[in-house]
Scaffold this motif. Structure first.
Motif, short mmCIF file in Angstrom:
data_model
loop_
_atom_site.label_atom_id
_atom_site.label_comp_id
_atom_site.label_asym_id
_atom_site.label_seq_id
_atom_site.Cartn_x
_atom_site.Cartn_y
_atom_site.Cartn_z
N UNK A 46 36.80 48.80 33.30
CA UNK A 46 36.50 48.70 34.52
C UNK A 46 35.17 48.45 35.21
N UNK A 47 34.90 47.41 36.16
CA UNK A 47 33.49 47.38 36.49
C UNK A 47 33.41 47.54 37.84
N UNK A 48 32.80 48.65 38.08
CA UNK A 48 32.51 49.15 39.67
C UNK A 48 31.13 48.79 40.20
N UNK A 77 38.24 39.70 35.43
CA UNK A 77 39.17 39.48 36.46
C UNK A 77 38.90 40.43 37.56
N UNK A 78 39.44 39.81 38.54
CA UNK A 78 39.33 40.63 39.96
C UNK A 78 40.73 40.98 40.57
N UNK A 79 40.91 42.09 41.00
CA UNK A 79 42.19 42.34 41.82
C UNK A 79 41.58 42.89 43.26
N UNK A 80 41.97 42.10 44.19
CA UNK A 80 41.46 42.02 45.42
C UNK A 80 41.73 43.87 45.85
N UNK A 81 40.37 44.09 46.44
CA UNK A 81 40.52 45.82 46.92
C UNK A 81 40.87 46.77 45.98
N UNK A 82 40.85 46.28 44.65
CA UNK A 82 41.18 47.29 43.91
C UNK A 82 40.07 47.65 42.68
N UNK A 83 39.93 46.51 42.18
CA UNK A 83 38.65 46.84 41.10
C UNK A 83 38.52 45.31 40.27
N UNK A 84 37.64 45.46 39.25
CA UNK A 84 37.41 44.40 38.56
C UNK A 84 37.44 44.93 37.29
N UNK A 85 37.77 44.17 36.29
CA UNK A 85 37.70 44.69 34.92
C UNK A 85 37.62 43.65 33.84
#
Lengths: 231, 231
Positions: A46-48, A77-85
């Motif tokens: 995950x990329x924070x 890929x991005x999951x809105x309001x959740x995180x990027x990984x």
DNA sequence: CAATTGTGTAATGTCGACAATCCATAGGTG
DNA sequence: CACCTATGGATTGTCGACATTACACAATTG
């Protein structure tokens, strides 16, 4: 992908190198891309934004833009309001990547046969590969291999194909980094290339296409089982 | 490209529509993409962040990110510290777009022949096209045509191919919007499709490929001269 | 007059702070 | 116990302000 060289036209003494003003987002994107393509950031990692911003000592804005660049490259890929990984790599995606690469390179071969491009570049890279194989130099062989295929695509004289191929090859880099190196087959792989050039030189489309397809499929089949995710 | 449907799994009465929480950047990107694909924003038109932000009544951040999305789609280009503009369309790019599309669709046909997918969808869209052609309904025919080719790609069961094709088709939308409609050939174009389905049904790869190639090339050759830039 | 240097303007690049959202988890309620 | 509710933390989304850059054009200098 957007690799744009500074393009120094006037061959001045390069003592005073042209100042490069690379936007932060590009620097960040390059570093992150490196990390992903080298396997240091594995699929699923995950990329924070805040963490990266602090680590790299920049604000979140360039981090966000950098991540978006990598998203365009299909690496994140991005999951809105959740995180990027880092995008997970499935066996299916690996297979699809190689099958699309096969189509691209076959297309290139066809175009090369049509436009009668010079094959010297390809021969040069073939020589580099055999030299590297004899010297047992893995890195050099991989580099020469990529140079060969890159040249194959460039000789097709098709910018869109080139861009698509480059984008696809990013994922191939990633896949190769994640695989357990099977160095046994290296000289064999090196030996695959000269016949391709020969078929092109002979104008034998059918043979060239078959050789390219077979070559790509060998690469795809190396050891797909070693691709894993870290969720 | 990143088209992600809300994906309503439970088929509830859609009276109360599922709340869509679409990020501003996506809304902005959609609107700008629409403007570009419909030809309202012509190639070469410059996109100024502050102006757009004011017009759309949002801050610059989502505008920037939206523009970056369009950059990934290949519709916009950025020149650092200078400006962003709708990517100019050269005749060469148009030609390359269609030739790549041809390769994609040929690949799809090959895969369909291999995996024995049902051709019913294709037949349905053929019927829609002929109906639209008889009714002299241009819009419906274009829609059915796209649906046909979309289905062709989807039947190939290759996510990466599908994504690449969608991205390519964005530019085709743009090109079509910029062309002077040559409505004469519509029913002819409609007639091109059933033979393709027939060839696929017969398992005749060679014929299917030839028909697809010819069809694509006809489209590419319509009236390339009408593509212009507005610098 | 030609060439160089300064200056202003318009645009993007970067920043820090605040708002909105999702998810997990704890706590209540029948 | 099962189910609903709310509360808190983590993360992304959005905003407005300031910094940096490039270009055009005026001012200066020889």
């Amino acid at each position: 992908m957007t690799i744009s060289k500074p393009a120094v036209s006037n061959a001045m003494p390069s003592d005073i190198a042209p100042i490069e003003n690379v936007p932060l987002r590009v620097q960040v994107a390059d570093r992150l891309r490196n990390a992903i393509l080298s396997g240091r950031l594995r699929p699923g990692a995950s990329l924070v934004e805040t963490a990266l911003a602090e680590q790299m000592n920049v604000s979140r804005a360039p981090i966000r833009e950098a991540i978006q660049i990598l998203e365009n490259d299909g690496l994140v890929e991005t999951i809105a309001y959740k995180g990027k990984r880092v995008k997970p790599l499935t066996a299916r995606e690996v297979a699809e990547t190689y099958s699309l690469r096969e189509v691209f390179e076959v297309m290139a071969a066809r175009r090369i046969l049509e436009n009668g491009a010079s094959l010297d570049l390809l021969r040069t890279h073939c020589d580099e590969m055999t030299a590297a194989a004899e010297a047992d130099n893995f890195e050099a062989l991989v580099a020469a291999d990529e140079a060969f295929h890159h040249a194959l695509i460039r000789l097709a004289d098709h910018d869109l194909l080139l861009a698509s191929w480059k984008n696809l090859y990013l994922r191939i880099h990633q896949i190769m980094a994640l695989r357990n190196r099977d160095e046994r087959n290296l000289s064999e792989v090196a030996g695959n290339h000269p016949p391709i050039v020969q078929a092109l030189a002979d104008g034998d489309a059918k043979r060239a296409i078959k050789l390219i397809s077979d070559h790509t499929r060998i690469l795809a089949a190396f050891d797909p089982a070693t691709i894993v995710q870290t969720p």
